[in-house]
Write an enzyme that holds these catalytic residues in place. Sequence first.
Site, PDB file in Angstrom:
ATOM      1  N   THR A  13       0.834  -1.214   0.000  1.00 41.67           N
ATOM      2  CA  THR A  13       0.000   0.000   0.000  1.00 41.67           C
ATOM      3  C   THR A  13       0.868   1.264   0.000  1.00 41.67           C
ATOM      4  O   THR A  13       0.474   2.282  -0.569  1.00 41.67           O
ATOM      5  CB  THR A  13      -0.970   0.040   1.196  1.00 41.67           C
ATOM      6  N   MET A  91      10.610  -6.286   4.670  1.00 40.35           N
ATOM      7  CA  MET A  91      10.717  -6.926   5.977  1.00 40.35           C
ATOM      8  C   MET A  91      12.048  -7.632   6.226  1.00 40.35           C
ATOM      9  O   MET A  91      12.104  -8.570   7.020  1.00 40.35           O
ATOM     10  CB  MET A  91       9.549  -7.904   6.156  1.00 40.35           C
ATOM     11  N   ILE A  93      16.188  -7.026   7.155  1.00 39.03           N
ATOM     12  CA  ILE A  93      17.202  -6.039   7.558  1.00 39.03           C
ATOM     13  C   ILE A  93      18.399  -6.168   6.630  1.00 39.03           C
ATOM     14  O   ILE A  93      18.883  -7.271   6.372  1.00 39.03           O
ATOM     15  CB  ILE A  93      17.580  -6.212   9.041  1.00 39.03           C
ATOM     16  N   LEU A  94      18.849  -5.038   6.111  1.00 39.06           N
ATOM     17  CA  LEU A  94      19.953  -5.057   5.155  1.00 39.06           C
ATOM     18  C   LEU A  94      21.296  -4.944   5.867  1.00 39.06           C
ATOM     19  O   LEU A  94      21.447  -4.172   6.814  1.00 39.06           O
ATOM     20  CB  LEU A  94      19.791  -3.921   4.142  1.00 39.06           C
ATOM     21  N   HIS A 110       8.584   3.406   9.123  1.00 36.97           N
ATOM     22  CA  HIS A 110       8.359   2.540  10.284  1.00 36.97           C
ATOM     23  C   HIS A 110       7.041   2.943  10.947  1.00 36.97           C
ATOM     24  O   HIS A 110       6.820   4.133  11.205  1.00 36.97           O
ATOM     25  CB  HIS A 110       9.520   2.658  11.282  1.00 36.97           C
TER      26      HIS A 110
HETATM   27  C1  GAR Z   1       3.575  -0.669   6.781  1.00 36.55           C
HETATM   28  O1  GAR Z   1       2.743  -0.345   7.876  1.00 36.55           O
HETATM   29  C2  GAR Z   1       5.008  -0.304   7.093  1.00 36.55           C
HETATM   30  O2  GAR Z   1       5.124   0.844   7.878  1.00 36.55           O
HETATM   31  C3  GAR Z   1       5.466  -1.517   7.857  1.00 36.55           C
HETATM   32  O3  GAR Z   1       4.829  -2.605   7.227  1.00 36.55           O
HETATM   33  C4  GAR Z   1       3.638  -2.177   6.568  1.00 36.55           C
HETATM   34  C5  GAR Z   1       3.743  -2.564   5.097  1.00 36.55           C
HETATM   35  O4  GAR Z   1       2.563  -2.295   4.412  1.00 36.55           O
HETATM   36  N1  GAR Z   1       6.906  -1.616   7.824  1.00 36.55           N
HETATM   37  C6  GAR Z   1       7.628  -2.130   8.813  1.00 36.55           C
HETATM   38  O5  GAR Z   1       7.158  -2.599   9.822  1.00 36.55           O
HETATM   39  C7  GAR Z   1       9.128  -2.102   8.573  1.00 36.55           C
HETATM   40  N2  GAR Z   1       9.838  -2.250   9.812  1.00 36.55           N
HETATM   41  P1  GAR Z   1       2.525  -2.181   2.815  1.00 36.55           P
HETATM   42  O6  GAR Z   1       3.222  -3.398   2.230  1.00 36.55           O
HETATM   43  O7  GAR Z   1       1.037  -2.209   2.528  1.00 36.55           O
HETATM   44  O8  GAR Z   1       3.158  -0.886   2.413  1.00 36.55           O
END
Ligand code: GAR
Length: 210
Positions: A13, A91, A93-94, A110
């Site tokens: 998204t 998801m 970590i690099l 984040h």
């Molecule tokens: C989002 O809420 C983003 O902030 C979080 O995962 C979701 C991904 O949604 N990211 C993390 O937690 C990274 N540490 P999306 O695939 O619909 O953009």
Amino acid sequence: MKNIVVLVSGGGTNLQALIDAEKRGEIKGGKISCVISSKEGAYALERAANAGIPSVTLPRKNYADSKAYSEAILAELKKQRADLIILAGFMTILDKCVTEAYPYQIINVHPALIPSFCGEGYYGIKVHEKALEYGVKVSGATIHFVNEQADAGAIILQGTVAVENGDTPEILQRRIMENVEWKLLPKAASLFCEGRITIKDGKAYVDYEG
Ligand code: GAR
């Protein structure tokens, strides 16, 4: 035009918010040139295809460890001539081989107010579970540069939402995405491409006049 490469792992998204903002002309000086997914079949890949953006899948599960995976990501980023790298729900970590090759050129979103509910193990819905478990009354999202430590790079933008009685992790996640993530991530991308973010003493400063 700066080449923006977006790294994804799931629904995408935030990638969609970037695509829509670019279409509206709101990412000044940059274009999404490639999407890289760490998961085969991620819905984000369909979003890229629908927008006519080339994509590459580098499945995390095909690599023995984080170092080997990061080397593959680094090679792809170089091939794509990335100027700005955006982690949009990425998801994995690099390793420092990537963060050192692109200092202050990698942006992450984040879903909490760093330094709360962040670091290793805090990702996706887990972040909201922890925030509700703690009982905070305000949460939000942080757009920050990525360095070698998880969620520890210079903060660019933050935005807040109220936590309401009866919130579930899913409800809170959605409120944060709609009100903060989908707005601030494209904004940070544009600020970067317009050269309106400067770094001093390890902190990021946004030029709001420009
Ligand atoms: C989002 O809420 C983003 O902030 C979080 O995962 C979701 C991904 O949604 N990211 C993390 O937690 C990274 N540490 P999306 O695939 O619909 O953009």
